[in-house]
Design an enzyme around this catalytic site. Sequence first.
Site, short mmCIF file in Angstrom:
data_model
loop_
_atom_site.label_atom_id
_atom_site.label_comp_id
_atom_site.label_asym_id
_atom_site.label_seq_id
_atom_site.Cartn_x
_atom_site.Cartn_y
_atom_site.Cartn_z
N ASP A 58 0.78 -1.12 -0.09
CA ASP A 58 -0.07 0.20 0.04
C ASP A 58 0.96 1.33 -0.12
O ASP A 58 1.99 1.30 0.33
CB ASP A 58 -0.96 -0.17 1.19
CG ASP A 58 -2.04 1.08 1.17
OD1 ASP A 58 -2.45 1.44 -0.11
OD2 ASP A 58 -2.88 1.21 1.85
N GLY A 59 0.24 2.32 -0.37
CA GLY A 59 1.14 3.66 -0.37
C GLY A 59 0.17 4.76 0.30
O GLY A 59 -1.32 4.44 0.29
N GLU B 245 2.13 4.06 -4.19
CA GLU B 245 1.69 2.74 -4.35
C GLU B 245 2.35 1.95 -5.23
O GLU B 245 2.68 0.76 -5.36
CB GLU B 245 0.26 2.96 -5.18
CG GLU B 245 -0.61 3.64 -4.45
CD GLU B 245 -1.56 2.43 -3.50
OE1 GLU B 245 -1.19 1.14 -3.31
OE2 GLU B 245 -2.29 3.07 -2.63
N ASP C 138 -4.12 -2.74 -3.38
CA ASP C 138 -5.44 -2.13 -3.66
C ASP C 138 -5.49 -1.02 -4.52
O ASP C 138 -6.44 -0.17 -4.71
CB ASP C 138 -5.89 -1.44 -2.37
CG ASP C 138 -5.20 -0.43 -1.50
OD1 ASP C 138 -4.00 0.26 -2.39
OD2 ASP C 138 -5.45 -0.15 -0.38
N HIS D 294 -9.11 -0.63 2.51
CA HIS D 294 -10.11 0.01 3.62
C HIS D 294 -11.12 -0.66 3.90
O HIS D 294 -12.34 -0.42 4.10
CB HIS D 294 -10.15 1.46 3.51
CG HIS D 294 -9.06 2.07 3.19
ND1 HIS D 294 -7.99 2.42 4.02
CD2 HIS D 294 -8.60 2.80 2.04
CE1 HIS D 294 -7.00 2.97 3.55
NE2 HIS D 294 -7.14 3.16 2.37
N ASP E 218 -1.14 -0.80 5.13
CA ASP E 218 -1.61 0.68 5.01
C ASP E 218 -1.08 1.50 6.46
O ASP E 218 -0.55 2.54 6.10
CB ASP E 218 -3.15 0.75 5.23
CG ASP E 218 -3.56 2.21 5.44
OD1 ASP E 218 -3.57 2.91 4.38
OD2 ASP E 218 -4.22 2.48 6.45
#
Length: 160
Positions: free
Chosen positions: A15-16, A54, A76, A130, A140
């Site tokens: 994740d970013g 990302e 994601d 999320h 995250d």
Amino acid sequence: MTEPGVQQVVEIYTDGACSPNPGPGGWGAVLRYGTVEKEICGGDAGETTNNRMELTAPIRALESLTRPVAVRMYTDSTYVRNGITSWVPKWKVNGWLTAAKQPVKNADLWRELESAAARHQVEWHWVKGHAGHPENERADRLAVRGMEEAVGRPMSQPGR
């Protein structure tokens, strides 16, 4: 010990984060091989974007692997998944120009990601962000930690 002919599989969740976007950013990754897990993260205190973070997460995760393996990569980011599985081959043919003949954004990182992935057998998977997926939530939190460490302070409402 794996059986002959059975390739080792590493699962990676990335994740970013960026706050604001553009602004300082961070990336995070959870790597799992069997029962062994590793967490990595980092950040950029300067002007970056969510998309750059990302992209950086899977690059750094793939680069951290010590030998070629089969990888199940979970992100994601549809930008990352669609880019590496569909857009990059077209951009290469077009001289790193979009269909609209504009320079590809983040071409430097797309090239790095393609190079890092080439050593491995990578399956790209998208997961809803999320949405309570445990490893995605960990990635995250790692991205936020990377951003906070880069700027040297807690971030209140990081954008993702």
